[in-house]
Motif scaffolding. Structure first.
Motif, PDB file in Angstrom:
ATOM      1  N   ASP A  61       0.831  -1.207   0.000  1.00 11.16           N
ATOM      2  CA  ASP A  61       0.000   0.000   0.000  1.00 11.16           C
ATOM      3  C   ASP A  61       0.864   1.255   0.000  1.00 11.16           C
ATOM      4  O   ASP A  61       1.778   1.394   0.826  1.00 11.16           O
ATOM      5  N   MET A  62       0.582   2.170  -0.937  1.00 10.41           N
ATOM      6  CA  MET A  62       1.271   3.455  -0.974  1.00 10.41           C
ATOM      7  C   MET A  62       0.223   4.560  -0.882  1.00 10.41           C
ATOM      8  O   MET A  62      -0.498   4.832  -1.848  1.00 10.41           O
ATOM      9  N   PRO A  63       0.120   5.216   0.272  1.00 16.93           N
ATOM     10  CA  PRO A  63      -0.852   6.312   0.394  1.00 16.93           C
ATOM     11  C   PRO A  63      -0.452   7.495  -0.494  1.00 16.93           C
ATOM     12  O   PRO A  63       0.713   7.884  -0.552  1.00 16.93           O
ATOM     13  N   VAL A  64      -1.405   8.026  -1.207  1.00 13.94           N
ATOM     14  CA  VAL A  64      -1.226   9.253  -1.975  1.00 13.94           C
ATOM     15  C   VAL A  64      -2.368  10.187  -1.583  1.00 13.94           C
ATOM     16  O   VAL A  64      -3.262   9.808  -0.815  1.00 13.94           O
ATOM     17  N   THR A  65      -2.351  11.399  -2.085  1.00 18.51           N
ATOM     18  CA  THR A  65      -3.377  12.367  -1.703  1.00 18.51           C
ATOM     19  C   THR A  65      -4.770  11.857  -2.043  1.00 18.51           C
ATOM     20  O   THR A  65      -5.070  11.570  -3.211  1.00 18.51           O
ATOM     21  N   ASP A  66      -5.601  11.687  -1.019  1.00 19.95           N
ATOM     22  CA  ASP A  66      -7.010  11.288  -1.164  1.00 19.95           C
ATOM     23  C   ASP A  66      -7.183   9.938  -1.857  1.00 19.95           C
ATOM     24  O   ASP A  66      -8.256   9.655  -2.420  1.00 19.95           O
ATOM     25  N   ASN A  67      -6.153   9.095  -1.818  1.00 22.69           N
ATOM     26  CA  ASN A  67      -6.259   7.807  -2.502  1.00 22.69           C
ATOM     27  C   ASN A  67      -5.192   6.854  -1.945  1.00 22.69           C
ATOM     28  O   ASN A  67      -4.340   7.235  -1.133  1.00 22.69           O
ATOM     29  N   LEU A  68      -5.250   5.610  -2.433  1.00 23.45           N
ATOM     30  CA  LEU A  68      -4.284   4.583  -2.043  1.00 23.45           C
ATOM     31  C   LEU A  68      -3.998   3.724  -3.274  1.00 23.45           C
ATOM     32  O   LEU A  68      -4.927   3.247  -3.926  1.00 23.45           O
ATOM     33  N   VAL A  69      -2.727   3.538  -3.600  1.00 25.70           N
ATOM     34  CA  VAL A  69      -2.374   2.737  -4.773  1.00 25.70           C
ATOM     35  C   VAL A  69      -1.505   1.571  -4.343  1.00 25.70           C
ATOM     36  O   VAL A  69      -0.885   1.582  -3.272  1.00 25.70           O
ATOM     37  N   SER A  70      -1.456   0.549  -5.186  1.00 21.87           N
ATOM     38  CA  SER A  70      -0.662  -0.650  -4.905  1.00 21.87           C
ATOM     39  C   SER A  70       0.676  -0.578  -5.617  1.00 21.87           C
ATOM     40  O   SER A  70       0.744  -0.275  -6.818  1.00 21.87           O
ATOM     41  N   VAL A  71       1.725  -0.889  -4.879  1.00 25.30           N
ATOM     42  CA  VAL A  71       3.082  -0.877  -5.417  1.00 25.30           C
ATOM     43  C   VAL A  71       3.665  -2.274  -5.292  1.00 25.30           C
ATOM     44  O   VAL A  71       3.386  -3.001  -4.322  1.00 25.30           O
ATOM     45  N   PHE A  72       4.479  -2.664  -6.278  1.00 27.64           N
ATOM     46  CA  PHE A  72       5.091  -3.992  -6.306  1.00 27.64           C
ATOM     47  C   PHE A  72       6.612  -3.849  -6.293  1.00 27.64           C
ATOM     48  O   PHE A  72       7.179  -3.045  -7.050  1.00 27.64           O
ATOM     49  N   ALA A  73       7.258  -4.646  -5.444  1.00 26.10           N
ATOM     50  CA  ALA A  73       8.725  -4.652  -5.392  1.00 26.10           C
ATOM     51  C   ALA A  73       9.257  -5.781  -6.270  1.00 26.10           C
ATOM     52  O   ALA A  73       8.660  -6.861  -6.352  1.00 26.10           O
ATOM     53  N   THR A  74      10.384  -5.531  -6.940  1.00 25.37           N
ATOM     54  CA  THR A  74      10.989  -6.531  -7.829  1.00 25.37           C
ATOM     55  C   THR A  74      12.451  -6.757  -7.452  1.00 25.37           C
ATOM     56  O   THR A  74      13.028  -6.004  -6.656  1.00 25.37           O
ATOM     57  N   ASN A  75      13.030  -7.786  -8.054  1.00 26.33           N
ATOM     58  CA  ASN A  75      14.453  -8.061  -7.832  1.00 26.33           C
ATOM     59  C   ASN A  75      15.331  -7.476  -8.939  1.00 26.33           C
ATOM     60  O   ASN A  75      16.506  -7.814  -9.052  1.00 26.33           O
ATOM     61  N   ILE A  76      14.760  -6.586  -9.760  1.00 25.35           N
ATOM     62  CA  ILE A  76      15.531  -5.928 -10.809  1.00 25.35           C
ATOM     63  C   ILE A  76      16.289  -4.759 -10.199  1.00 25.35           C
ATOM     64  O   ILE A  76      15.708  -3.928  -9.489  1.00 25.35           O
ATOM     65  N   LEU A  77      17.584  -4.696 -10.448  1.00 22.35           N
ATOM     66  CA  LEU A  77      18.442  -3.698  -9.826  1.00 22.35           C
ATOM     67  C   LEU A  77      18.000  -2.278 -10.167  1.00 22.35           C
ATOM     68  O   LEU A  77      17.776  -1.945 -11.327  1.00 22.35           O
ATOM     69  N   TYR A  78      17.901  -1.457  -9.126  1.00 24.25           N
ATOM     70  CA  TYR A  78      17.484  -0.070  -9.309  1.00 24.25           C
ATOM     71  C   TYR A  78      18.599   0.734  -9.968  1.00 24.25           C
ATOM     72  O   TYR A  78      19.779   0.568  -9.663  1.00 24.25           O
ATOM     73  N   THR A  79      18.213   1.615 -10.901  1.00 23.81           N
ATOM     74  CA  THR A  79      19.143   2.528 -11.560  1.00 23.81           C
ATOM     75  C   THR A  79      18.596   3.941 -11.453  1.00 23.81           C
ATOM     76  O   THR A  79      17.397   4.157 -11.634  1.00 23.81           O
ATOM     77  N   GLU A  80      19.450   4.900 -11.154  1.00 20.27           N
ATOM     78  CA  GLU A  80      19.031   6.288 -11.065  1.00 20.27           C
ATOM     79  C   GLU A  80      18.380   6.720 -12.377  1.00 20.27           C
ATOM     80  O   GLU A  80      18.943   6.528 -13.457  1.00 20.27           O
ATOM     81  N   GLY A  81      17.198   7.302 -12.275  1.00 19.08           N
ATOM     82  CA  GLY A  81      16.500   7.761 -13.468  1.00 19.08           C
ATOM     83  C   GLY A  81      15.699   6.695 -14.174  1.00 19.08           C
ATOM     84  O   GLY A  81      15.208   6.936 -15.278  1.00 19.08           O
ATOM     85  N   CYS A  82      15.552   5.519 -13.559  1.00 25.06           N
ATOM     86  CA  CYS A  82      14.797   4.455 -14.231  1.00 25.06           C
ATOM     87  C   CYS A  82      13.318   4.837 -14.328  1.00 25.06           C
ATOM     88  O   CYS A  82      12.758   5.470 -13.444  1.00 25.06           O
ATOM     89  N   ASN A  83      12.705   4.469 -15.431  1.00 27.41           N
ATOM     90  CA  ASN A  83      11.282   4.688 -15.640  1.00 27.41           C
ATOM     91  C   ASN A  83      10.849   3.775 -16.769  1.00 27.41           C
ATOM     92  O   ASN A  83      11.684   3.251 -17.513  1.00 27.41           O
ATOM     93  N   GLY A  84       9.568   3.569 -16.906  1.00 23.21           N
ATOM     94  CA  GLY A  84       9.124   2.703 -17.993  1.00 23.21           C
ATOM     95  C   GLY A  84       7.859   1.938 -17.695  1.00 23.21           C
ATOM     96  O   GLY A  84       7.118   2.250 -16.759  1.00 23.21           O
ATOM     97  N   VAL A  85       7.653   0.910 -18.496  1.00 24.44           N
ATOM     98  CA  VAL A  85       6.418   0.132 -18.491  1.00 24.44           C
ATOM     99  C   VAL A  85       6.732  -1.297 -18.059  1.00 24.44           C
ATOM    100  O   VAL A  85       7.741  -1.868 -18.462  1.00 24.44           O
ATOM    101  N   VAL A  86       5.842  -1.870 -17.254  1.00 21.13           N
ATOM    102  CA  VAL A  86       6.002  -3.247 -16.782  1.00 21.13           C
ATOM    103  C   VAL A  86       4.979  -4.130 -17.482  1.00 21.13           C
ATOM    104  O   VAL A  86       3.785  -3.810 -17.513  1.00 21.13           O
ATOM    105  N   LEU A  87       5.458  -5.254 -18.019  1.00 23.25           N
ATOM    106  CA  LEU A  87       4.599  -6.179 -18.758  1.00 23.25           C
ATOM    107  C   LEU A  87       4.563  -7.534 -18.061  1.00 23.25           C
ATOM    108  O   LEU A  87       5.517  -7.925 -17.372  1.00 23.25           O
ATOM    109  N   ASN A  88       3.456  -8.259 -18.261  1.00 18.50           N
ATOM    110  CA  ASN A  88       3.430  -9.652 -17.828  1.00 18.50           C
ATOM    111  C   ASN A  88       3.921 -10.536 -18.979  1.00 18.50           C
ATOM    112  O   ASN A  88       4.310 -10.038 -20.037  1.00 18.50           O
ATOM    113  N   THR A  89       3.911 -11.830 -18.777  1.00 19.27           N
ATOM    114  CA  THR A  89       4.465 -12.736 -19.791  1.00 19.27           C
ATOM    115  C   THR A  89       3.613 -12.824 -21.048  1.00 19.27           C
ATOM    116  O   THR A  89       4.042 -13.390 -22.057  1.00 19.27           O
TER     117      THR A  89
END
Length: 429
Positions: free
Chosen positions: A263-291
């Motif tokens: 759970d990640m609280p945001v203003t007037d809402n709550l969103v779901s966040v998922f943790a992964t084992n992919i190494l974090y890189t500064e400035g990373c951004n993008g789209v996550v796909l399933n198989t």
């Protein structure tokens, strides 16, 4: 004459007798020296024999002891030959013949299967490039959003909608003061874009480009992707990350979910966040796909505070679809000004509360603060509608406009520790 001759004869005889006497004196002395000489030789021989015998006995005893120690050591240390003949210790009872080859083949089979799966997943990410663009600032030729130290990284955008006149693109950063925006395709073709809307809570923005500005050949290639679902995704699920997961556009990374539904609280809402084992890189951004190649989430900067900076985190699509739709439709959702967590039936029973929203933060000078909301209040109703979660509360806010007054019912603990209900009037911002 006779007398003289006789004297001479006597003298000669006397000399001979004297000589014989000397010879007799010399002979025993020489004999004694010879005897002494041979005696010394004999003495040396005897001493040598005795010394040699003693030395031999000592040497034999020492050698015998050393031999015993060496034998004991040999019993404890495997011979070098055992390491050369087989890589498997004898105690494992694995036959030497062909054992190493069989293990090696098994390992190779696992490696080859892993590589095959990795290539398959990567190919899904590569194919997704027809749905991606790079978002740029026409004036600075760099990231257009001026957001933190990652502003030098590539910013990815994804096509989400097509109308008769426009393409809608979801960009991986929010833009508070957008400048001259453009998008760039993988072949270098650049098209002017227009900023539509954004949400800093989830770090996403929507921009549009006119279809007339895109070449016919390019339009035939553009693919509007399908959305998947992040409801009940188990730990260990395979994912593909594309866009700019390492700060470089059109890069692809693969990995697994290690913690779902944070759970990640945001203003007037709550969103779901998922943790992964992919190494974090500064400035990373993008789209996550399933198989299956369907979009299940987005990597944005707000995730860092929830999942940390060791592994990449992403916001699940199921919890933000309504927000994305609101951005596409340019809906302005009224501002209330709280953060909180859902109180389900089990939690309510355990803490003697009611189902609703437990408020963890009230923003200063927000409508909620000015209306009298407090931390630890539990919102149970808005008007006549019951509130069981922040997503329900968010949808209720969408039905209103800025400046509307709503009546919020909260459960509050008083000084005597008894809970009581209170109605609060709030003017939405």
């Amino acid at each position: 004459m006779y007398i003289i001759k006789k004297k001479e004869t006597n003298a000669k005889k006397h000399e001979e007798e004297k000589y014989n006497f000397i010879k007799e004196q010399i002979r025993p002395q020489r004999k004694r020296r010879v005897i002494r000489f041979f005696g010394k030789i004999l003495e040396s021989v005897v001493f040598a024999v005795i010394f040699g015998g003693v030395a031999g006995i000592v040497f034999w005893n020492v050698n015998n002891k050393l031999g015993s120690s060496a034998s004991s050591a040999d019993r404890n240390i495997p011979p070098v030959k055992s390491y050369i003949s087989t890589a498997v210790p004898e105690s494992t009872n694995v036959p030497e013949t062909g054992s190493s080859n069989e293990v090696s083949k098994g390992d190779m089979a696992v490696i080859e299967e892993h590589n095959r799966v990795a290539k398959k997943l990567s190919s899904i990410g590569d194919a997704f490039s027809e749905s991606l663009v790079r978002v740029i600032n026409k004036n600075k030729k760099s990231a257009w959003y001026q957001y933190s130290s990652s502003s030098n990284a590539d910013i990815s955008g994804m096509f989400i909608k097509e109308t008769s006149r426009y393409y809608y693109i979801l960009a991986s950063e929010s833009a508070l003061v957008p400048e001259a925006v453009a998008i760039e395709f993988d072949d270098g073709e650049t098209v002017d874009a227009e900023y539509l809307s954004g949400d800093s809570n989830i770090g996403l923005s929507v921009i549009i480009i006119a279809k007339k500005d895109v070449s016919g050949q390019r339009r035939r290639k553009i693919v509007i992707p399908q959305f998947g679902s992040t409801m009940s995704i188990p730990t260990g699920s395979n994912i593909i990350v594309t866009g700019a997961p390492n700060g470089i556009i059109y890069s692809v990374m693969t990995g697994n979910i290690i913690k779902p539904d944070i759970d990640m609280p945001v203003t007037d809402n709550l969103v779901s966040v998922f943790a992964t084992n992919i190494l974090y890189t500064e400035g990373c951004n993008g789209v996550v796909l399933n198989t299956k190649g369907r979009v299940i989430g987005f990597i944005t900067s707000p995730c860092e505070g929830v999942t940390g900076r060791n592994g990449i985190g992403f916001i699940g699509i199921s919890s933000i679809l309504d927000i994305i739709n609101s951005m596409v439709l340019e809906e302005e959702i009224p501002y209330f000004g709280i953060e909180g967590h859902d109180v389900d039936a089990k939690t309510a029973l355990a803490h003697k509360l009611e189902e609703g929203i437990y408020i963890t933060s009230v923003y200063p000078d927000s409508p909620a603060y000015l209306g009298g909301m407090r931390v630890a209040d539990v919102i149970t109703q808005v008007g006549s509608e019951e509130v069981f979660s922040l997503s329900v509360f968010h949808n209720i806010l969408k039905k209103h406009n800025k400046g509307d007054t709503i009546t919020v019912t909260v459960l509050r603990k008083s000084s005597d520790k008894n809970n009581h209900h209170k109605k609060i009037e709030v003017v939405l911002g």
